[in-house]
Design an enzyme around this catalytic site. Structure first.
Site, PDB file in Angstrom:
ATOM      1  N   GLU A   1       0.803  -1.223   0.000  1.00  0.00           N
ATOM      2  CA  GLU A   1       0.000   0.000   0.000  1.00  0.00           C
ATOM      3  C   GLU A   1       0.837   1.275   0.000  1.00  0.00           C
ATOM      4  O   GLU A   1       0.446   2.287  -0.573  1.00  0.00           O
ATOM      5  CB  GLU A   1      -0.968   0.025   1.191  1.00  0.00           C
ATOM      6  CG  GLU A   1      -2.196  -0.868   1.023  1.00  0.00           C
ATOM      7  CD  GLU A   1      -1.915  -2.334   1.267  1.00  0.00           C
ATOM      8  OE1 GLU A   1      -0.789  -2.657   1.722  1.00  0.00           O
ATOM      9  OE2 GLU A   1      -2.794  -3.168   1.011  1.00  0.00           O
TER      10      GLU A   1
ATOM     11  N   HIS B   1     -11.942  -5.349   8.449  1.00  0.00           N
ATOM     12  CA  HIS B   1     -12.653  -5.036   7.203  1.00  0.00           C
ATOM     13  C   HIS B   1     -13.844  -4.107   7.458  1.00  0.00           C
ATOM     14  O   HIS B   1     -14.740  -4.020   6.631  1.00  0.00           O
ATOM     15  CB  HIS B   1     -13.149  -6.326   6.531  1.00  0.00           C
ATOM     16  CG  HIS B   1     -12.067  -7.130   5.872  1.00  0.00           C
ATOM     17  ND1 HIS B   1     -11.076  -7.750   6.585  1.00  0.00           N
ATOM     18  CD2 HIS B   1     -11.821  -7.420   4.569  1.00  0.00           C
ATOM     19  CE1 HIS B   1     -10.269  -8.394   5.747  1.00  0.00           C
ATOM     20  NE2 HIS B   1     -10.691  -8.209   4.524  1.00  0.00           N
TER      21      HIS B   1
HETATM   22  C1  LIG Z   1      -2.270  -4.729   4.193  1.00  0.00           C
HETATM   23  C2  LIG Z   1      -3.293  -5.533   3.488  1.00  0.00           C
HETATM   24  N1  LIG Z   1      -3.618  -5.235   2.215  1.00  0.00           N
HETATM   25  C3  LIG Z   1      -4.558  -5.934   1.562  1.00  0.00           C
HETATM   26  C4  LIG Z   1      -5.208  -6.982   2.171  1.00  0.00           C
HETATM   27  C5  LIG Z   1      -6.277  -7.781   1.412  1.00  0.00           C
HETATM   28  N2  LIG Z   1      -5.772  -9.116   1.128  1.00  0.00           N
HETATM   29  C6  LIG Z   1      -6.058 -10.150   1.933  1.00  0.00           C
HETATM   30  S1  LIG Z   1      -5.271 -11.545   1.481  1.00  0.00           S
HETATM   31  C7  LIG Z   1      -4.504 -10.774   0.187  1.00  0.00           C
HETATM   32  C8  LIG Z   1      -3.562 -11.539  -0.683  1.00  0.00           C
HETATM   33  C9  LIG Z   1      -2.480 -12.172   0.113  1.00  0.00           C
HETATM   34  O1  LIG Z   1      -1.691 -12.971  -0.707  1.00  0.00           O
HETATM   35  P1  LIG Z   1      -0.513 -13.860  -0.146  1.00  0.00           P
HETATM   36  O2  LIG Z   1       0.343 -13.034   0.755  1.00  0.00           O
HETATM   37  O3  LIG Z   1       0.144 -14.498  -1.288  1.00  0.00           O
HETATM   38  O4  LIG Z   1      -1.205 -14.939   0.774  1.00  0.00           O
HETATM   39  P2  LIG Z   1      -2.236 -16.070   0.323  1.00  0.00           P
HETATM   40  O5  LIG Z   1      -3.589 -15.492   0.617  1.00  0.00           O
HETATM   41  O6  LIG Z   1      -2.008 -16.356  -1.100  1.00  0.00           O
HETATM   42  O7  LIG Z   1      -1.945 -17.237   1.183  1.00  0.00           O
HETATM   43  C10 LIG Z   1      -4.898  -9.456   0.124  1.00  0.00           C
HETATM   44  C11 LIG Z   1      -4.437  -8.487  -0.894  1.00  0.00           C
HETATM   45  C12 LIG Z   1      -4.849  -7.262   3.501  1.00  0.00           C
HETATM   46  N3  LIG Z   1      -5.439  -8.252   4.186  1.00  0.00           N
HETATM   47  N4  LIG Z   1      -3.898  -6.534   4.136  1.00  0.00           N
END
Ligand SMILES: Cc1ncc(C[n+]2csc(CCOP(=O)(O)OP(=O)(O)O)c2C)c(N)n1
Ligand SMILES: Cc1ncc(C[n+]2csc(CCOP(=O)(O)OP(=O)(O)O)c2C)c(N)n1
Ligand SMILES: [Mg+2]
Ligand SMILES: [Mg+2]
Lengths: 357, 326, 357, 326
Positions: free
Chosen positions: B60, B129
């Site tokens: 972000e 959220h």
């Molecule tokens: C700081 C932040 N930005 C955005 C989100 C929304 N979000 C939740 S999970 C995710 C993707 C995460 O991907 P990854 O780190 O690869 O983990 P995975 O879910 O694939 O296990 C996002 C963008 C969040 N939870 N926290």
């Protein structure tokens, strides 16, 4: 695989005694270019001393000196094209003056006046950034815009060694790699972040290797060697412009000065280390090189200092002659059009000024 | 005229302005192929290309910082932050740079950009959220904070935000994203960014709210009219700069004011409105200014979030108390 | 030096067909340990399916499935000692259940109730972290406390591939290196961050090499191979505990599921890629291995599934039988002692409940 | 009894508690060998060792995040952030974790920690070194926000903050760091974290302030007494949770209230105080509540910062206006 399994060489041209170890880059052929590089360093040194004096006499606010780090900006500034953009930090006088920023503007800024960042000769370069590493992010956006518009331009952003510990530095180099942006991250590794030495900052042996975390190029250069800096940054910029290949350039230097005029480095730093570093500093070796290879005379050298002195004096005069801001000028630049709220507060402010002067 | 939900109105504003101005660029996590987790950018990448509707890495701070650099070069970036709870890593870039670049450079470099985030509770979402921290941004000089509460206002205010020459934090009340459709003319017309909207005229009490809470506030006004209380309802819409005149004017007629917001009460946006009533507006007041708000706690996880949210009953009770005050 | 000049091998024990490529680690000698690993994976898979069903029927909120990534948690959980601390993210069921977290607690949390993170059998492990990568920072502080107290313990923190783009991830690995903290960063590289594929996330060829940016160890392991994960994480933990040598373990997996129940991966992901990934998934190969080398029978396998089914059913029953929170319970945990302000607001709240139910 | 500046009082509180409780750990940029850029930790590393007074890398987010992990393990970390303008990279950790950990885990894991930052303008410092954004943190459920305005209160409040079982944002008014000494008893006695301090009794008007502005507020009160206006002066000290009772009580006697703070006016801490006066306190008010504050602009760079800061004249004028109001 361990973090110590590889080695990154440091690009060097001029050794500390002023001997050239490798053939001079073509682009620096001719005495003038070399004297230009030297002049920038001398001017920066002279300016720096003057600024510190101004601060000591109360005519300037806190000021971060560039002493010992002049070669980086000299090389970077020369390597950049006019159409490139600079996103500097606060120790970039030598670069900024090659970009069109006026010495008096730099003084106006550190003299506590925003107008110093309204560069009259430079529309696109960013103001110096105080919140560490935040500027790296801006550089990626500028680079994005250049690529989006199919322009053959690139961005240089600079920061210190301490800055490389910050999330913003990393997020920026990562996005630059992922999006293949035309940007070069130049790190002035002067070994200290205020009182924190590089060893406490990171366990990485080099800053350059941080590039591998994000799949971009990492290059190390002797930051006391203006020729090497010029050459390395020129190449990095070419890769950035032509191939959208971003890179980190780690320039090894040393902060010969206090962190700023508000700092007292003797509280935390060994005199011996400082003395050793002083022997490697950029001006001495460059002068020696000019003397031995380019018939640079003491007379010419003295004349150069005199010339720089007078240029700096003129800048100081211009700084001191800067008319005051209009009272309440700080209301005028919050939005393109002042809000009703600000108009009201401005009236309040003027009423007070009227009552009490 | 098209019938749109608030979410569709957001997307249509995007589509209009992407079509009209090639400097407009949308960026954020999952805004591209996936069309955003709420689908606010659904199909836009297909139409306008991956250079203009840009999937970013998960970061972000650099997303907003990058947008600042884009804006400085004359692009008009629109950043989507996935939820307001994830805006905080970007707060440094927003406060220390986006809001200040014009002033820092005395107008040499400016920062026309929109930072969008869905905000507020009530959709049974996971932890982090459901936040409503508009007050943080409202307090920051150099930012506009805009919150639409209907499809038409979402369309017109978002267009205005994109065209504004300065940074705008644009918070979308996700609880009402898909709640009801409204006829909106797709004509690219913007709404002003410095005015409250009077949604209902009334003479007995002034209800002031914004975002999703407008729903309950209007409902309460409807019920109140059945018991003879005629409430004026004001949608603040642009939280900052605050159009306090419209509110003061209304309260000068009604003498009573109830402010409704979902965010925690203390030091919230409602405080500023009440403070102005305690200042310039004091002669109008016939009763204490009431605030019907979220409590000064973390928003509970979803099973218990209704206990937290200011509902119709609480609004009606507050209005009754206000009306009974002599 | 370029970002592509080196190669990091991936540690593998079990190949996709269930053949052991290297001798079994001593610590896994004996059928029981292996069956334990398998059981954790099966239990996680069964639990996962049940959780998704609960969500579909409205009995659970948004839920992030672990499908295809069970081997990581199985190996990590087994490698950890009781006295170690886990700082998980939201896709760590297989680890958490080995740490004492109850299945019903996990359901309670995703069912929208903070009590699910008040683990009754686990005092020190952190709740799952939703703001991406923030938890990596907490792990460094826990590790600091362990080292400060001269304890022979270590921390494991986990995150996804997307998380490695965030400043918090980098600042954490950097400080862990600089301070030599006993912490292992396990990255579940499932190749997707919601709809963003790894290629858009970073230009780094591997996640493991991000370790070099901060001078710590970077190890790659087949995340579909519980034995390899166990072995690699065990060693990493030993280095952490004994030598305060932190590391990144990149576990290569694939997110066979949607991102969460609120996601529809078919919008952005190729069916072919998914099909290929499915052939590499961890349960099939482990079962094949048990069958070929440890006389694991279909009957035993069926019995195991039945057993896990019934354990999950019990957990669901316990979840459903969880008494409601007291009204206004959310006021009680903001501070050790409620402030006067909160007491007042709580009264307001109860007055309303009394009036309107 | 020792004679200390506010800055020395901060250091002595550290020294006391580092000596008394081995769980206390100080961390931040330059806090070790250098003793902090303001010398608030001068000599502490020598006395207590580099494990307890810890120089960190330059990375505010992980500094605070690390402290959260430490606190969860029963340490009592005290974080120094070098200036309030550099607190923003840590806002995510503060809001999303420090303030919530107790609630998220229903009390299983807690977060006893202090986040210190020098704040406010008026010392002719560079850009980003003059902010007063206490309102941001005051609005956040789960945080205490504490601001001392004298050496004695700095000593007692900091000790209380360190011992508090929950996170405290402790903002130090650097403009008065070295302005005058006060006798303080070095006895380890803490002050309460939920009370305003009445610094001057008065019957005509209530002046409410905190931090460095207390100086001008007291000065104004002194001058006002010469023209026959007897002002009560309240130092809020603990901004959150706000001890509104003491303020309401005072205004119930004086009928008039002027709030003084350096931060931008709109949506500032003053708004909450005024809002409560417009609510519960309304019957007491004989005049509009006035706010004498910084303007809704960025704090100008140092040469012009005096134009921005609320000075004695502005306070006196506001009080006069208030007194004249009928
Ligand atoms: C700081 C932040 N930005 C955005 C989100 C929304 N979000 C939740 S999970 C995710 C993707 C995460 O991907 P990854 O780190 O690869 O983990 P995975 O879910 O694939 O296990 C996002 C963008 C969040 N939870 N926290
Ligand atoms: C985010 C942030 N934190 C702290 C500071 C205070 N500060 C100013 S300069 C500095 C050290 C920077 O060191 P380095 O990056 O190595 O650059 P150098 O000054 O050595 O050139 C610090 C901590 C700041 N300006 N911004
Ligand atoms: Mg440095
Ligand atoms: Mg992933």
């Amino acid at each position: 695989m361990q973090g110590t399994d590889f080695n990154i060489e440091t690009v060097e041209f001029l050794d500390p005694s002023g001997k050239l170890k490798r053939p001079l880059p073509d682009a620096l052929g001719g005495r003038d270019k070399l004297i230009h590089l030297y002049r920038i360093m001398v001017l920066t040194r002279v300016f720096d001393r003057a600024a510190i004096n101004l601060q000591r006499t109360g005519a300037l606010g806190t000021y971060p000196s560039n002493e010992g780090q002049e070669a980086i900006g000299a090389g970077v500034g020369l390597a950049m094209q006019d159409t490139d953009v600079l996103v500097p930090y606060y120790r970039d006088v030598a670069t900024q003056i090659q970009r069109g920023t006026l010495l008096e503007e730099i003084l106006v800024y550190w003299g506590g006046d925003e107008r110093g960042m309204c560069f009259s000769n430079q529309a696109e370069d960013f103001p110096v950034s105080v919140p560490i590493a935040t500027q790296c992010c801006h550089a990626t956006g500028i680079a994005y815009a250049m690529k989006y518009r199919r322009q053959n331009r690139a961005v240089v952003t600079t920061c210190g060694d301490g800055a490389t510990s910050k999330g913003d530095f990393y997020e920026s180099i990562n996005i630059a790699g992922a999006m293949k942006l035309p940007v070069v991250f130049v790190v002035n590794n002067n070994r200290w972040a205020i009182s924190v030495p590089l060893e406490k900052q990171t366990a990485a042996k080099t800053i350059a290797q941080k590039a591998f975390a994000v799949g971009i190029d990492g290059i190390r250069v002797d930051g006391n060697d203006a020729i090497a800096v010029y050459q390395v940054v020129s190449e990095a910029l070419e890769h950035a412009r032509g191939q959208h290949r971003p890179s980190i350039v780690e320039a090894l230097s040393y902060r010969l000065c206090d962190h700023t005029t508000a700092d007292d480095a003797s509280r935390y730093r060994d005199q011996k280390e400082l003395d050793q570093a002083r022997e490697l500093e950029p001006l001495i070796r460059f002068k020696a090189y000019l003397q031995s290879e380019h018939q640079w005379s003491e007379t010419e050298d003295e004349a150069l200092y005199v010339d720089c002195d007078s240029q700096v004096k003129k800048a100081i005069d211009a700084y001191k002659a800067t008319p005051d801001q209009q009272p309440g000028e700080f209301f005028n630049y919050m939005f393109a059009k002042p809000t009703a709220n600000l108009e009201k507060q401005k009236k309040e402010y003027f009423a007070e000024v009227k009552r009490h002067g | 005229m098209a019938e749109w939900t608030l979410l569709e109105a957001v997307k249509q504003a995007f589509a209009w302005e992407l079509g009209a101005d090639e400097n407009v660029v949308v960026l954020g996590e999952d805004v591209g192929v996936n069309g955003g987790v709420f689908r606010a950018t659904d199909g836009l990448q297909e139409t306008f290309g991956a250079e203009r509707v840009v999937d970013t890495p998960l970061a972000e701070s650099v997303i907003v910082g990058m947008a600042i650099g884009m804006a400085a070069q004359g692009l008009k970036p629109i950043v989507e932050l996935q939820f307001m709870g994830f805006i905080y890593p970007a707060v440094d870039q927003i406060i220390n740079h986006a809001a200040r670049l014009r002033n820092r450079t005395r107008g040499r470099i400016t920062c026309p950009m929109v930072i969008r985030a869905p905000f507020g509770g009530g959709i049974h979402a996971p932890e982090h959220h459901s936040e409503s921290t508009e007050a943080l941004f409202a307090h920051m000089p150099g930012l506009r904070v805009v919150i639409p509460s209907s499809p038409a206002r979402a369309y017109g205010l978002l267009l205005a935000a994109i065209r504004d020459p300065d940074p705008v934090v644009f918070l979308e009340p996700k609880r009402v994203y898909r709640l009801g459709k409204q006829e909106v003319e797709d004509n690219g017309a913007a709404l002003p960014l410095d005015s409250c909207f009077v949604l209902r005229d009334g003479i007995d009490v002034t209800l002031v709210s914004w975002g999703a809470s407008i729903k309950e506030t209007l409902e309460a006004a409807g019920k109140l009219s059945q018991i003879g209380v005629d409430a004026e309802v004001i949608d603040v819409a642009t939280i900052s700069p605050l159009d306090i005149e419209t509110i003061l004017d209304s309260v000068s007629r009604t003498g009573r004011c109830v402010i409704v917001h979902e965010a925690a009460r203390s030091f919230g946006v409602g405080a500023e409105i009440a403070a102005q009533l305690a200042g310039e507006g004091i002669t109008s007041l016939l009763a204490p200014v009431k605030r019907v708000t979220g409590f000064d706690t973390v928003m509970p996880l979803y099973r218990y979030e209704d206990q937290y949210m200011p509902g119709v009953n609480r609004i009606i009770d507050a209005v009754k108390e206000s009306m009974e005050y002599r």
